[in-house]
Scaffold this active site. Structure first.
Site, PDB file in Angstrom:
ATOM      1  N   HIS A   1      51.923  36.360  46.799  1.00  0.00           N
ATOM      2  CA  HIS A   1      51.253  36.736  48.058  1.00  0.00           C
ATOM      3  C   HIS A   1      49.770  36.340  47.947  1.00  0.00           C
ATOM      4  CE1 HIS A   1      51.068  40.018  51.391  1.00  0.00           C
ATOM      5  NE2 HIS A   1      49.901  39.375  51.401  1.00  0.00           N
ATOM      6  N   ILE A   2      49.339  35.495  48.875  1.00  0.00           N
ATOM      7  CA  ILE A   2      47.992  34.922  48.741  1.00  0.00           C
ATOM      8  C   ILE A   2      46.902  35.996  48.736  1.00  0.00           C
ATOM      9  CG2 ILE A   2      47.504  34.547  51.203  1.00  0.00           C
ATOM     10  CD1 ILE A   2      46.880  31.602  49.271  1.00  0.00           C
ATOM     11  N   HIS A   3      45.928  35.828  47.861  1.00  0.00           N
ATOM     12  CA  HIS A   3      44.800  36.761  47.797  1.00  0.00           C
ATOM     13  C   HIS A   3      43.593  36.039  47.221  1.00  0.00           C
ATOM     14  CE1 HIS A   3      47.137  37.068  44.068  1.00  0.00           C
ATOM     15  NE2 HIS A   3      46.007  37.313  43.446  1.00  0.00           N
ATOM     16  N   LEU A   4      42.446  36.366  47.778  1.00  0.00           N
ATOM     17  CA  LEU A   4      41.184  35.796  47.319  1.00  0.00           C
ATOM     18  C   LEU A   4      40.594  36.709  46.251  1.00  0.00           C
ATOM     19  CD1 LEU A   4      38.795  33.716  47.833  1.00  0.00           C
ATOM     20  CD2 LEU A   4      37.882  35.464  49.360  1.00  0.00           C
ATOM     21  N   GLN A   5      40.361  36.141  45.078  1.00  0.00           N
ATOM     22  CA  GLN A   5      39.797  36.934  43.975  1.00  0.00           C
ATOM     23  C   GLN A   5      38.277  36.861  44.022  1.00  0.00           C
ATOM     24  OE1 GLN A   5      41.650  38.376  41.390  1.00  0.00           O
ATOM     25  NE2 GLN A   5      43.591  37.222  41.341  1.00  0.00           N
TER      26      GLN A   5
END
Ligand SMILES: [Zn+2]
Length: 172
Positions: free
Chosen positions: A120-124
């Site tokens: 699931h895409i996520h910006l770190q």
């Protein structure tokens, strides 16, 4: 030394080896506030949220996440790109204010080879500090956190509420 009281080591290995919460997607579960997963969300705006990383690399390590289960950032519409960018800026403002790090690593891990453990895409957003404790990483394959996640969540929830309130007021 006083700091030892606050020194927390969370080992990511059991998680990496498959000991995960019994949910299909951990970020979808966080989005629907599933009680099977820890709620470390610090801010929500419409169909997006900002949450503490469960295994933070550093204090204040955040993830900006769309509720929609995208697995590739090329799925974002123009409006979604803009919202993600605004939430990224808000997160940096809040972290600047609360933790004053020396810098940041910001980005996406795409695909297993990149080290992404959640599809699931996520910006770190990883704050970087001058004097990081990297030594234990090498010794024990663990992350060392100098602040309990519960404490970080408390601090950031109120800081986000304040910053977002201020930003909304500026736009009016
Ligand atoms: Zn998902």
């Amino acid at each position: 030394m006083k700091i030892e009281k606050h020194l927390i080591v969370r080992n990511k290995l059991p998680y990496a080896r498959g000991k995960r919460p019994p949910v299909d997607c951990i970020l979808c579960a966080v989005a629907r506030k599933d009680p099977k997963v820890d709620n470390l969300m610090v801010y929500q705006q419409g169909e997006y949220f900002v949450t503490l990383n469960l295994f933070p690399y550093n204090p204040g390590h955040l993830m900006v996440v769309p509720e929609k289960h995208y697995e590739d950032l090329r799925e974002f519409s123009d409006g979604e790109v803009l919202t993600m960018a605004r939430l990224q800026a808000l997160s940096l403002d809040v972290l600047d204010q609360v933790y004053r790090p020396g810098g940041y690593n910001v980005g996406y891990n795409l695909g297993k080879t990149s080290g992404a453990s959640i599809p699931h895409i996520h910006l770190q957003i990883v704050p970087r500090y001058q004097n990081e404790v990297g030594f234990f990483d090498i010794l024990s394959d663990s992350r060392v956190i100098v602040e309990a996640p519960e404490v970080t969540v408390e601090k950031l929830r109120s800081a986000f509420a304040e910053a977002a309130g201020g930003a909304a007021a500026e736009q009016d």
